[in-house]
Design an enzyme around this catalytic site. Structure first.
Site, mmCIF file in Angstrom:
data_model
loop_
_atom_site.group_PDB
_atom_site.id
_atom_site.type_symbol
_atom_site.label_atom_id
_atom_site.label_comp_id
_atom_site.label_asym_id
_atom_site.label_seq_id
_atom_site.Cartn_x
_atom_site.Cartn_y
_atom_site.Cartn_z
ATOM 1 N N THR A 170 0.863 -1.183 0.000
ATOM 2 C CA THR A 170 0.000 0.000 0.000
ATOM 3 C C THR A 170 0.895 1.226 0.000
ATOM 4 O O THR A 170 1.937 1.232 0.644
ATOM 5 C CB THR A 170 -0.875 -0.003 1.265
ATOM 6 O OG1 THR A 170 -1.795 -1.074 1.162
ATOM 7 C CG2 THR A 170 -1.618 1.303 1.442
ATOM 8 N N VAL A 199 -12.791 -5.054 0.953
ATOM 9 C CA VAL A 199 -12.183 -3.732 1.112
ATOM 10 C C VAL A 199 -11.339 -3.749 2.381
ATOM 11 O O VAL A 199 -11.779 -4.268 3.408
ATOM 12 C CB VAL A 199 -13.257 -2.621 1.203
ATOM 13 C CG1 VAL A 199 -12.620 -1.269 1.459
ATOM 14 C CG2 VAL A 199 -14.089 -2.576 -0.079
ATOM 15 N N GLY A 200 -10.138 -3.206 2.294
ATOM 16 C CA GLY A 200 -9.250 -3.171 3.451
ATOM 17 C C GLY A 200 -9.298 -1.839 4.171
ATOM 18 O O GLY A 200 -10.272 -1.088 4.087
ATOM 19 N N ASP A 201 -8.210 -1.533 4.864
ATOM 20 C CA ASP A 201 -8.166 -0.336 5.699
ATOM 21 C C ASP A 201 -7.880 0.949 4.925
ATOM 22 O O ASP A 201 -8.191 2.037 5.395
ATOM 23 C CB ASP A 201 -7.078 -0.506 6.769
ATOM 24 C CG ASP A 201 -5.695 -0.690 6.144
ATOM 25 O OD1 ASP A 201 -5.579 -1.498 5.193
ATOM 26 O OD2 ASP A 201 -4.735 -0.037 6.593
ATOM 27 N N GLY A 222 -0.401 -2.577 5.537
ATOM 28 C CA GLY A 222 -0.344 -3.837 6.271
ATOM 29 C C GLY A 222 -1.593 -4.663 6.067
ATOM 30 O O GLY A 222 -2.362 -4.426 5.129
ATOM 31 N N THR A 223 -1.776 -5.619 6.936
ATOM 32 C CA THR A 223 -2.927 -6.519 6.863
ATOM 33 C C THR A 223 -4.185 -5.730 7.233
ATOM 34 O O THR A 223 -4.475 -5.511 8.415
ATOM 35 C CB THR A 223 -2.724 -7.688 7.827
ATOM 36 O OG1 THR A 223 -2.271 -7.172 9.081
ATOM 37 C CG2 THR A 223 -1.654 -8.648 7.313
ATOM 38 N N GLY A 224 -4.915 -5.320 6.216
ATOM 39 C CA GLY A 224 -5.978 -4.336 6.377
ATOM 40 C C GLY A 224 -7.016 -4.663 7.431
ATOM 41 O O GLY A 224 -7.470 -3.773 8.159
#
Ligand code: GLY
Length: 303
Positions: A170, A199-201, A222-224
């Site tokens: 990201t 959808v992630g962060d 990172g890991t959303g």
């Protein structure tokens, strides 16, 4: 890792941080600096945003982006778009030219078209490296616990400085300008092999992006899912505002304690209202750079 590949990343980071620095040197706003830095990151296929975005499980690209103005707390975001060349420009248009904060999918693309944002066919985002990354993820799916690219097998055929299957990629930028205004921007293709519609962060204000002139501007990678559950970007600000932590203490608390406690991997970039910078990460490395007006740009990859 090949020295050539590492140099490619370092040169790209230096060029992009310099572009933001030039805007600030000439009295430009923090918002303009973060918008341009993220637009350039989206244009560069080395990074997982815009061209070079990772593929979903279905072999499509679904991009997310957000931006926040620390002076006004205005924000804009788009999620799940597949035809917008520079998602960050669409996010900024949402912030500046709509009554809303977030648009998704088709509605986001219709809005972007109405704002004369450049549209592209989905094959615009394609790179061989990302396609091969998806093939490896599909092969390894049996051993994947989730859609976390970091849990994939360790292979490094492209010779990227950080294993491409283990980095999140990201992109983001944070800035403080001459008037003391803070801004943050974040953009991503998400995670390789993510389920369509996930959808992630990155487009979630407070999770992957946050800016407030009273405290800090933050952009996360990172890991959303874990960054959303930790409300990571806002948590840095809240720890500073309500618990009186310094930027360094707050950023480290979130990245080195709160996120690992829920298996959250990645990092963030942050600048506070005094111009202090923090770039913590709990992963193997994080492509990053800092530019202060009148000083040489610094870029780094590893710890
Ligand atoms: N941090 C990017 C994502 O999880 O989509």
């Amino acid at each position: 890792m090949t020295p050539e590949k590492e140099l490619e990343y370092r040169n790209a980071l230096t060029m992009i941080v310099t572009a933001g620095q030039v805007i600030l040197t000439h009295g430009g706003s923090a918002l303009d600096a973060v918008t341009e830095a993220v637009r350039l990151l989206e244009e560069n296929p080395l990074f997982n945003a815009g061209k070079g975005a990772v593929f979903t499980h279905n072999g499509t690209n679904e991009l997310d982006a957000s931006i926040m103005d620390g002076a006004t707390l205005n924000a804009g975001a788009i999620a799940g778009v597949s035809h917008i060349r520079n998602p960050i420009l669409a996010a900024r248009a949402v912030m500046e030219h709509s009554n809303h904060v977030m648009f998704i999918g088709e509605g986001a693309e219709t809005f972007a078209r109405s704002q004369n944002i450049e549209m592209v066919e989905p094959d615009f985002y394609y790179t061989d490296a990302r396609y091969e990354q998806l093939q490896r993820a599909l092969l390894d799916q049996g051993v994947m616990l989730d859609h976390d690219a970091a849990s994939l097998a360790v292979r490094n055929p492209q010779g990227d400085p950080i294993d491409p299957d283990k980095k999140f990629g990201t992109v983001g930028a944070v800035a403080i300008d001459n008037d003391g205004n803070l801004a943050a921007a974040t953009s991503t293709g998400g995670m390789t092999n993510k389920q369509a519609g996930r959808v992630g962060d990155s487009p979630i204000i407070g999770a992957g992006c946050y800016a407030n002139n009273r405290t800090v501007a933050v952009s996360a990678t990172g890991t959303g899912e874990m960054f959303m559950r930790a409300v990571a970007a806002y948590d840095v600000s809240a720890l500073m505002e309500y618990a009186g932590l310094s930027l360094e203490e707050a950023a480290n608390r979130v990245v080195m304690e709160k996120l690992p406690a829920i298996d959250g991997r990645g990092g963030l970039i942050a600048v506070d209202s005094q111009g202090n910078v923090a770039l913590p990460f709990n992963s193997e490395g994080m492509y990053r750079g800092v530019g202060r007006v009148g000083q040489p740009v610094e870029v780094d990859i590893y710890r």
